[in-house]
Design an enzyme around this catalytic site. Structure first.
Site, short mmCIF file in Angstrom:
data_model
loop_
_atom_site.label_atom_id
_atom_site.label_comp_id
_atom_site.label_asym_id
_atom_site.label_seq_id
_atom_site.Cartn_x
_atom_site.Cartn_y
_atom_site.Cartn_z
N THR A 11 -4.07 15.62 16.12
CA THR A 11 -3.12 15.52 14.99
C THR A 11 -3.53 16.43 13.84
O THR A 11 -2.73 17.22 13.34
CB THR A 11 -3.06 14.06 14.51
OG1 THR A 11 -2.70 13.22 15.62
CG2 THR A 11 -2.07 13.88 13.38
N ILE A 12 -4.77 16.33 13.42
CA ILE A 12 -5.26 17.13 12.29
C ILE A 12 -5.66 18.53 12.76
O ILE A 12 -5.30 19.54 12.15
CB ILE A 12 -6.45 16.43 11.59
CG1 ILE A 12 -6.01 15.08 11.03
CG2 ILE A 12 -7.05 17.32 10.50
CD1 ILE A 12 -4.93 15.11 9.98
N SER A 139 -10.46 11.78 3.43
CA SER A 139 -9.30 11.40 4.24
C SER A 139 -7.99 11.54 3.47
O SER A 139 -7.97 11.81 2.27
CB SER A 139 -9.45 9.93 4.67
OG SER A 139 -8.96 9.10 3.62
N CYS A 140 -6.92 11.37 4.18
CA CYS A 140 -5.57 11.53 3.63
C CYS A 140 -5.38 10.63 2.42
O CYS A 140 -4.80 11.04 1.41
CB CYS A 140 -4.53 11.20 4.69
SG CYS A 140 -4.94 9.74 5.61
N ASN A 141 -5.84 9.37 2.52
CA ASN A 141 -5.66 8.45 1.39
C ASN A 141 -6.47 8.89 0.18
O ASN A 141 -5.95 8.91 -0.94
CB ASN A 141 -6.05 7.03 1.80
CG ASN A 141 -4.94 6.35 2.56
OD1 ASN A 141 -3.82 6.22 2.06
ND2 ASN A 141 -5.22 5.94 3.77
N ARG A 168 -0.12 3.22 6.65
CA ARG A 168 0.60 3.23 7.93
C ARG A 168 -0.37 2.78 9.00
O ARG A 168 -1.55 3.07 8.96
CB ARG A 168 1.17 4.64 8.21
CG ARG A 168 0.10 5.71 8.48
CD ARG A 168 -0.26 5.77 9.93
NE ARG A 168 -1.23 6.75 10.29
CZ ARG A 168 -2.55 6.53 10.38
NH1 ARG A 168 -3.06 5.36 10.01
NH2 ARG A 168 -3.38 7.47 10.79
N HIS A 220 1.61 6.80 4.19
CA HIS A 220 0.90 5.78 3.40
C HIS A 220 1.65 5.65 2.06
O HIS A 220 2.33 6.60 1.63
CB HIS A 220 -0.52 6.24 3.09
CG HIS A 220 -1.43 6.40 4.27
ND1 HIS A 220 -1.58 5.44 5.26
CD2 HIS A 220 -2.26 7.42 4.60
CE1 HIS A 220 -2.46 5.88 6.14
NE2 HIS A 220 -2.89 7.07 5.77
N GLN A 301 0.19 11.32 5.83
CA GLN A 301 -1.20 11.28 6.27
C GLN A 301 -1.54 12.38 7.27
O GLN A 301 -2.66 12.87 7.32
CB GLN A 301 -1.53 9.92 6.88
CG GLN A 301 -0.94 9.64 8.26
CD GLN A 301 0.53 9.30 8.29
OE1 GLN A 301 1.17 9.12 7.25
NE2 GLN A 301 1.09 9.18 9.50
#
Ligand SMILES: NC(=O)C1=CN([C@@H]2O[C@H](COP(=O)(O)OP(=O)(O)OC[C@H]3O[C@@H](n4cnc5c(N)ncnc54)[C@H](O)[C@@H]3O)[C@@H](O)[C@H]2O)C=CC1
Ligand SMILES: O=C(OP(=O)(O)O)[C@H](O)COP(=O)(O)O
Length: 337
Positions: A11-12, A139-141, A168, A220, A301
């Site tokens: 994904t990333i 991280s994304c958050n 999510r 998110h 995210q």
């Protein structure tokens, strides 16, 4: 032009590969896959040389007619730097191999700060990764929190932050994760790990967070409350966020009242994979009550931390000493606002 390899084309990893390939000062020399699936075929179609992370599976790739260029160790020999985008915790295990091969590496937020020793965000602590051997893109958050709290802190100072992180449960393609029909305090302990994670890149910030998992895959959502150091008008906050890179103000009144509608807007923007790199702040949510700033934001995210990996490459390889210039280069190449 520096040579970048991606260990973990998921994904990333696949998003970072495309983001790197779009830059003028770097190129992709290889990506690694564990199995001969459609992602492996797509990687070859994009012109990325494919390497295998489990040598014993070479026959599987041959039987699938998917050409490979070697093992991860061979890939490392072709690169100036590795972006490790393997599943949570595997990056830390790969660190030994990177050390032995003498190659710089960038890790993602699933690794623990203490395992890597340094964490990274393009806006808050770029300089600390200049010339470093290893760093970890938060991280994304945490990236989402950085993007809006940093300009607010610069504008009027932050006394204390409280945030509720509605996360999510899984990414759209993750069919084995949940929950499907529950709201899960995750972690059930309070405060969650997001506060300490933010402190690895926004030093000294006073923050506590609570986190949940909810049955959605799109984005998110954060609910943020900020005790401000100095008085400020809400219009000044809006103006500051509006001019902040990789942040966008959205209006519920214009049909962007949910994460689903924001992702529909992202589809209209026509970026690769309909990705939204910017943190979407609901303009109507911005309000100051009794000296406390409230606002809500949404984080794609799968995408928001991807440009930070590009900036981290420039920092570790000292391609650009000024974070603002790196951010500008990355944004221009990726079509980011
Ligand atoms: N998915 C998300 O929403 C976000 C993920 N992250 C972080 O990014 C990192 C990667 O996560 P995702 O891309 O979501 O994972 P993913 O599962 O989508 O991709 C990981 C890739 O690594 C491969 N892989 C597995 N074991 C490997 C090994 N030993 N050596 C090499 N490759 C291996 C897998 O086959 C897969 O292609 C994690 O640290 C995660 O916490 C950060 C922000 C957001
Ligand atoms: O939620 C995330 O990170 P977090 O634990 O910092 O909140 C990321 O989206 C990664 O989560 P995942 O491990 O469920 O993909």
């Amino acid at each position: 032009m520096v040579s970048v390899a991606i260990n973990g084309y998921g994904t990333i990893g696949k998003r970072v590969a495309d983001a790197v390939a779009a830059q003028k000062d770097m190129k992709i020399v290889g990506v690694s896959k564990t199995r001969p699936d459609f992602e492996a075929r797509m990687a070859l179609k994009k012109g990325y040389d494919l390497y295998i992370s489990i040598p014993e599976r070479e026959k599987l790739f041959q039987e699938a007619g998917i050409e490979i260029s070697g093992t991860v160790e061979d890939m490392i020999d072709e690169a100036d730097i590795i972006v490790d985008a393997t599943p949570e915790g595997i990056g830390a295990k790969n660190l030994k191999m990177y050390r032995e091969k003498g190659i710089k590496a960038i890790f993602q937020g699933g690794e623990k700060h203490e395992d890597i020793g340094l964490s990274f965000n393009s806006f808050t602590n770029y300089d600390d990764s200049l010339g470093a051997d290893y760093t970890r893109v938060v991280s994304c958050n945490t990236t989402g929190l950085c993007r809006t709290l940093k300009p607010i802190d610069d504008l009027c100072g932050i006394k204390k932050v409280r945030a509720v992180m509605v996360r999510r449960a899984a990414d759209p393609a993750q069919v084995k994760k949940g929950p499907i029909n529950a709201i899960v305090p995750n972690p059930p302990t309070v405060p969650s790990h997001h506060g300490p994670d933010l402190k690895t890149v926004m030093y000294g910030i006073n923050i506590n967070t609570v986190a949940l998992l909810v049955p959605t895959t799109l984005m998110h959502q954060h609910n943020i409350m900020v005790e401000l150091e100095n008085p400020v008008d809400i219009e000044e906050i809006k103006e500051e966020l509006n001019k902040t890179s990789r942040v966008m103000l959205v209006k519920a009144s214009e049909g962007l009242a949910s994460t689903a509608e924001i992702m529909e807007y992202a589809r209209e923007l026509g970026r690769p994979r309909n990705d939204l790199y910017e943190i979407a702040v609901w303009e109507e949510s911005l309000n100051i009550v009794d000296g406390e700033l409230y606002y809500m934001q949404a984080v794609h995210q799968e995408a928001d931390a991807v440009p930070e990996s590009v900036d981290a490459i420039r920092a570790l390889l000292e391609l650009e000493e000024d974070n603002k210039k790196s951010i500008e280069k990355t944004n221009k190449a990726m079509g980011i606002l």
